[in-house]
Scaffold this motif. Structure first.
Motif: not given
Length: 299
Positions: A274-290
């Protein structure tokens, strides 16, 4: 993606992660508490069986020692007979029925060397019971016939009453006998191991018998009373005793944790996913925002 929406998603995902970890921790802790309650219940049940077995073993040992004296007429000191008569009338068949219940108490003198008390001998009673039913034909004038028409006899040795009386006597005589002369550490260890294994508790233990708050000679070397479980032993005729058997399990915590180790491992694995999925999703959100920000600046 707007800044407010991004912050909201970040907060919700973080709360969800914290909530999942909290729920799993609560579930594991609750399971550990239930395991400890079951462990305590099993140990106390085993201790109660050991207390009973120690008492019965002591009584049985002394009964075997005095039995030869009970079969010897030389040791017979006195007898006492108690009789109860009950008469009933059978008017239809003109008969009188007499029921007689006789209790014979034989008192024997037994040497006190078995009990190590300050007396030459003690008195132990043996009980037998005779039940007789006599059926008489009534005469013409309504009186009983001289001889009974039928006699029914039944004998018994009254083992339950005899055992109860002997236990009462033994409890009185043995109350002042030192504990180390009544039971040995080897006997207690054997009984404890058998009863604990019967309850599914396969674990090394230390034990000791205390007289109120004082340790006796009957104990193992590494016993510690801090987290021990106790039960009274050698109860007297009032179900009271100053002696208590304590049992300690040095590896109790490790044993309890090992019983739910598979659950802890699975929880850690799933939480890690779950933590790995959270970190991955958070990373994708940041990239999407960038990427979204670059597009906006380019336009």
């Amino acid at each position: 993606m707007g800044k407010k929406l991004f912050v909201l998603l970040l907060i919700l995902m973080s709360l969800s992660l914290v909530g999942i970890i909290f729920v799993q921790s609560f579930f594991i802790n609750n399971t550990l508490e239930n395991e400890e309650k079951n462990f305590t219940l099993s140990v106390k049940r085993a201790l109660s069986f050991v207390s009973r077995d120690i008492k019965e073993m002591e009584i049985r040992d002394y009964i075997l020692k005095i039995r030869p004296y009970l079969s010897s007429q030389e040791a017979l000191d006195s007898t006492l007979i108690q009789e109860l008569y009950i008469t009933s009338e059978d008017e239809l068949n003109e008969k009188t029925i007499v029921h007689r219940n006789t209790v014979l108490e034989e008192r024997f003198k037994v040497p006190t060397l078995f009990f190590e008390i300050d007396a030459d001998s003690i008195t132990i009673s043996n009980y037998t019971n005779e039940r007789v039913t006599e059926i008489y034909n009534n005469t013409i004038d309504g009186n009983l016939g001289i001889e009974p028409q039928e006699i029914l006899r039944d004998y018994s040795s009254m083992p339950e009453l005899r055992k109860q009386m002997w236990e009462t006597s033994f409890n009185t005589f043995l109350k002042d006998v030192p504990i180390y002369k009544r039971v040995t550490p080897e006997q207690i260890e054997t009984l404890l191991r058998r009863e604990l294994q019967g309850e599914g508790v396969i674990l090394d233990f230390e034990f000791a018998i205390y007289d109120d708050d004082l340790a006796t000679k009957v104990q193992t070397e590494n016993f510690e009373k801090l987290n021990a479980y106790g039960v009274p032993i050698f109860l007297d005729n009032n179900n009271e005793s100053s002696y208590k058997l304590w049992v300690d399990f040095p590896e109790r915590k490790r044993y309890l944790i090992s019983s739910i180790l598979w659950m802890i491992v699975l929880s850690i694995i799933f939480t890690g996913i779950i933590i790995l999925a959270y970190v991955s999703a958070f990373y994708q959100l940041i990239r999407q925002r960038q990427i979204s920000q670059i597009k906006t600046d380019f336009i």
